[in-house]
Write a protein that holds these residues in place. Sequence first.
Motif, mmCIF file in Angstrom:
data_model
loop_
_atom_site.group_PDB
_atom_site.id
_atom_site.type_symbol
_atom_site.label_atom_id
_atom_site.label_comp_id
_atom_site.label_asym_id
_atom_site.label_seq_id
_atom_site.Cartn_x
_atom_site.Cartn_y
_atom_site.Cartn_z
ATOM 1 N N ILE A 129 0.849 -1.185 0.000
ATOM 2 C CA ILE A 129 0.000 0.000 0.000
ATOM 3 C C ILE A 129 0.889 1.241 0.000
ATOM 4 C CG2 ILE A 129 -1.548 1.408 1.442
ATOM 5 C CD1 ILE A 129 -2.776 -1.245 2.418
ATOM 6 N N VAL A 130 0.522 2.229 -0.792
ATOM 7 C CA VAL A 130 1.155 3.543 -0.746
ATOM 8 C C VAL A 130 0.080 4.555 -0.358
ATOM 9 C CG1 VAL A 130 2.247 5.392 -2.070
ATOM 10 C CG2 VAL A 130 2.951 3.024 -2.435
ATOM 11 N N VAL A 131 0.345 5.320 0.688
ATOM 12 C CA VAL A 131 -0.611 6.328 1.141
ATOM 13 C C VAL A 131 -0.134 7.701 0.671
ATOM 14 C CG1 VAL A 131 -1.774 7.376 3.117
ATOM 15 C CG2 VAL A 131 -1.170 4.946 3.167
ATOM 16 N N GLY A 132 -0.986 8.392 -0.077
ATOM 17 C CA GLY A 132 -0.640 9.726 -0.551
ATOM 18 C C GLY A 132 -1.276 10.005 -1.896
ATOM 19 N N GLY A 133 -1.350 11.283 -2.255
ATOM 20 C CA GLY A 133 -1.987 11.642 -3.510
ATOM 21 C C GLY A 133 -1.183 12.593 -4.361
ATOM 22 N N GLY A 134 0.074 12.855 -3.968
ATOM 23 C CA GLY A 134 0.920 13.781 -4.713
ATOM 24 C C GLY A 134 1.873 13.076 -5.652
ATOM 25 N N ASP A 135 2.757 13.864 -6.262
ATOM 26 C CA ASP A 135 3.731 13.298 -7.192
ATOM 27 C C ASP A 135 4.621 12.252 -6.531
ATOM 28 O OD1 ASP A 135 2.776 14.806 -9.251
ATOM 29 O OD2 ASP A 135 4.481 16.183 -9.359
ATOM 30 N N SER A 136 5.009 12.514 -5.267
ATOM 31 C CA SER A 136 5.876 11.563 -4.561
ATOM 32 C C SER A 136 5.203 10.207 -4.421
ATOM 33 C CB SER A 136 6.259 12.111 -3.184
ATOM 34 O OG SER A 136 7.070 13.246 -3.305
ATOM 35 N N ALA A 137 3.908 10.216 -4.099
ATOM 36 C CA ALA A 137 3.176 8.962 -3.937
ATOM 37 C C ALA A 137 3.096 8.207 -5.254
ATOM 38 C CB ALA A 137 1.780 9.244 -3.387
ATOM 39 N N MET A 138 2.837 8.937 -6.354
ATOM 40 C CA MET A 138 2.767 8.280 -7.665
ATOM 41 C C MET A 138 4.123 7.690 -8.042
ATOM 42 S SD MET A 138 -0.410 8.843 -8.304
ATOM 43 C CE MET A 138 -0.721 9.060 -6.528
ATOM 44 N N GLU A 139 5.173 8.456 -7.759
ATOM 45 C CA GLU A 139 6.519 7.997 -8.088
ATOM 46 C C GLU A 139 6.898 6.772 -7.259
ATOM 47 O OE1 GLU A 139 11.039 9.856 -8.516
ATOM 48 O OE2 GLU A 139 9.392 11.107 -7.825
ATOM 49 N N GLU A 140 6.563 6.804 -5.964
ATOM 50 C CA GLU A 140 6.881 5.663 -5.093
ATOM 51 C C GLU A 140 6.102 4.431 -5.537
ATOM 52 O OE1 GLU A 140 7.911 6.193 -1.023
ATOM 53 O OE2 GLU A 140 9.518 7.095 -2.206
ATOM 54 N N ALA A 141 4.827 4.621 -5.856
ATOM 55 C CA ALA A 141 4.004 3.488 -6.266
ATOM 56 C C ALA A 141 4.544 2.862 -7.549
ATOM 57 C CB ALA A 141 2.559 3.936 -6.462
ATOM 58 N N SER A 142 4.900 3.701 -8.518
ATOM 59 C CA SER A 142 5.440 3.189 -9.780
ATOM 60 C C SER A 142 6.740 2.431 -9.548
ATOM 61 C CB SER A 142 5.666 4.348 -10.759
ATOM 62 O OG SER A 142 4.444 4.974 -11.089
ATOM 63 N N PHE A 143 7.593 2.971 -8.685
ATOM 64 C CA PHE A 143 8.856 2.301 -8.385
ATOM 65 C C PHE A 143 8.613 0.944 -7.724
ATOM 66 C CE2 PHE A 143 12.245 1.302 -5.378
ATOM 67 C CZ PHE A 143 13.364 1.312 -6.214
ATOM 68 N N LEU A 144 7.667 0.894 -6.804
ATOM 69 C CA LEU A 144 7.427 -0.336 -6.040
ATOM 70 C C LEU A 144 6.854 -1.459 -6.897
ATOM 71 C CD1 LEU A 144 6.039 1.262 -2.758
ATOM 72 C CD2 LEU A 144 8.148 -0.070 -2.975
ATOM 73 N N THR A 145 6.260 -1.120 -8.038
ATOM 74 C CA THR A 145 5.749 -2.183 -8.914
ATOM 75 C C THR A 145 6.866 -3.040 -9.487
ATOM 76 O OG1 THR A 145 5.728 -0.696 -10.852
ATOM 77 C CG2 THR A 145 3.692 -0.853 -9.549
ATOM 78 N N ARG A 146 8.110 -2.572 -9.388
ATOM 79 C CA ARG A 146 9.237 -3.396 -9.823
ATOM 80 C C ARG A 146 9.382 -4.648 -8.959
ATOM 81 N NH1 ARG A 146 14.112 1.064 -10.605
ATOM 82 N NH2 ARG A 146 12.884 2.647 -11.723
ATOM 83 N N PHE A 147 8.901 -4.547 -7.727
ATOM 84 C CA PHE A 147 9.072 -5.645 -6.766
ATOM 85 C C PHE A 147 7.746 -6.310 -6.399
ATOM 86 C CE2 PHE A 147 12.047 -2.143 -5.884
ATOM 87 C CZ PHE A 147 13.245 -2.762 -6.198
ATOM 88 N N ALA A 148 6.716 -5.502 -6.228
ATOM 89 C CA ALA A 148 5.473 -5.996 -5.654
ATOM 90 C C ALA A 148 4.600 -6.724 -6.662
ATOM 91 C CB ALA A 148 4.684 -4.831 -5.058
ATOM 92 N N THR A 149 3.732 -7.577 -6.153
ATOM 93 C CA THR A 149 2.700 -8.186 -6.977
ATOM 94 C C THR A 149 1.659 -7.146 -7.343
ATOM 95 O OG1 THR A 149 3.025 -10.341 -5.926
ATOM 96 C CG2 THR A 149 0.923 -9.968 -7.051
ATOM 97 N N SER A 150 1.310 -6.303 -6.354
ATOM 98 C CA SER A 150 0.384 -5.209 -6.604
ATOM 99 C C SER A 150 0.674 -4.072 -5.637
ATOM 100 C CB SER A 150 -1.075 -5.664 -6.438
ATOM 101 O OG SER A 150 -1.365 -5.903 -5.072
ATOM 102 N N VAL A 151 0.335 -2.863 -6.064
ATOM 103 C CA VAL A 151 0.484 -1.671 -5.229
ATOM 104 C C VAL A 151 -0.845 -0.930 -5.224
ATOM 105 C CG1 VAL A 151 1.666 0.525 -4.892
ATOM 106 C CG2 VAL A 151 2.932 -1.440 -5.788
ATOM 107 N N THR A 152 -1.406 -0.743 -4.039
ATOM 108 C CA THR A 152 -2.672 -0.020 -3.909
ATOM 109 C C THR A 152 -2.412 1.375 -3.375
ATOM 110 O OG1 THR A 152 -3.897 -2.065 -3.464
ATOM 111 C CG2 THR A 152 -4.959 0.002 -2.844
#
Length: 319
Positions: free
Chosen positions: A147-170
Amino acid sequence: MMYKTIVIGTGPAGLTAAIYLARANLKPLVIEGMEPGGQLTTTTEVENFPGFPEGIMGPQLMDNMRKQAERFGAEFKAGMVTEVDLSKRPFKLKVEGMGEVEAESVIISTGASAKYLGIPGEQENVGRGVSTCATCDGFFFRGKNIIVVGGGDSAMEEASFLTRFATSVTIVHRREELRASKIMQDRARQNDKIKWALNRTPLEVVTNEQGVVQGLKVLNNSTKQEEIIEAAGVFVAIGHTPNTKFLGGQIDTDQNGYIVVKPGTTKTNIPGVFACGDVQDFRYRQAITAAGTGCMAALDCERFLEDSSTHDWSQSLNS
């Protein structure tokens, strides 16, 4: 008490600066602050700091750096800098437990504090399923739901990065609309691994009986019902606050409070005052980049002290 230089803060930037200054025989005073060692002391294993192929625990890395600085003669004092007078040299600093100290130069490496949600189960699980740094901890969640909590650019960037490892990112955000720029939103929405839980307010980090993070309890603001989103990790990406309040506006900062330095250097608007690490870096925020700017600050400081010993201070001030 008069010092040639004082380093405020003991994260990777401050400790690297202390190592270089001490090796130059400048005998720096290092003021530790309320979190000696900085944010890495709350990190478990650090795998991306060069020189440690098997990884190293964050607190151990910081302790090693401190011992290295002490070996060359750096002096460490516990306490918080509560007030500074940077209007003239020597600069004056008020430190809890020490009173007033003076220095010919100052290096500010007080870092930036990650903003947290302030919900139950969050702080006690930092480094154990709760994180504020995707590039630091994403690898540990390979093949898991995050899970990534946030709605700004940082949250989008973190979520996109984490998809390299995770099965899913919410992505969880308390509003229906995101604050992120359109290009960052589009990039995230085009990623098949990213799911959305918008208009939901985080309530609690959920753990099992063994204390292992299991997910995030949220309030669905539309239905007014509580829900649990299952995940092995919760990444909080709601921003950082640079620790600059104690400067009292004497140092130039940007609109978010980060210290502005002359491009390619660590020089602030006041000659003899330098800034390094996350207190002036809102983009990278990595231990290795912080350490690099700590080295730069020490070299800038050393050159400044050499120049000021052969030139009139008033001339330096006007240069």
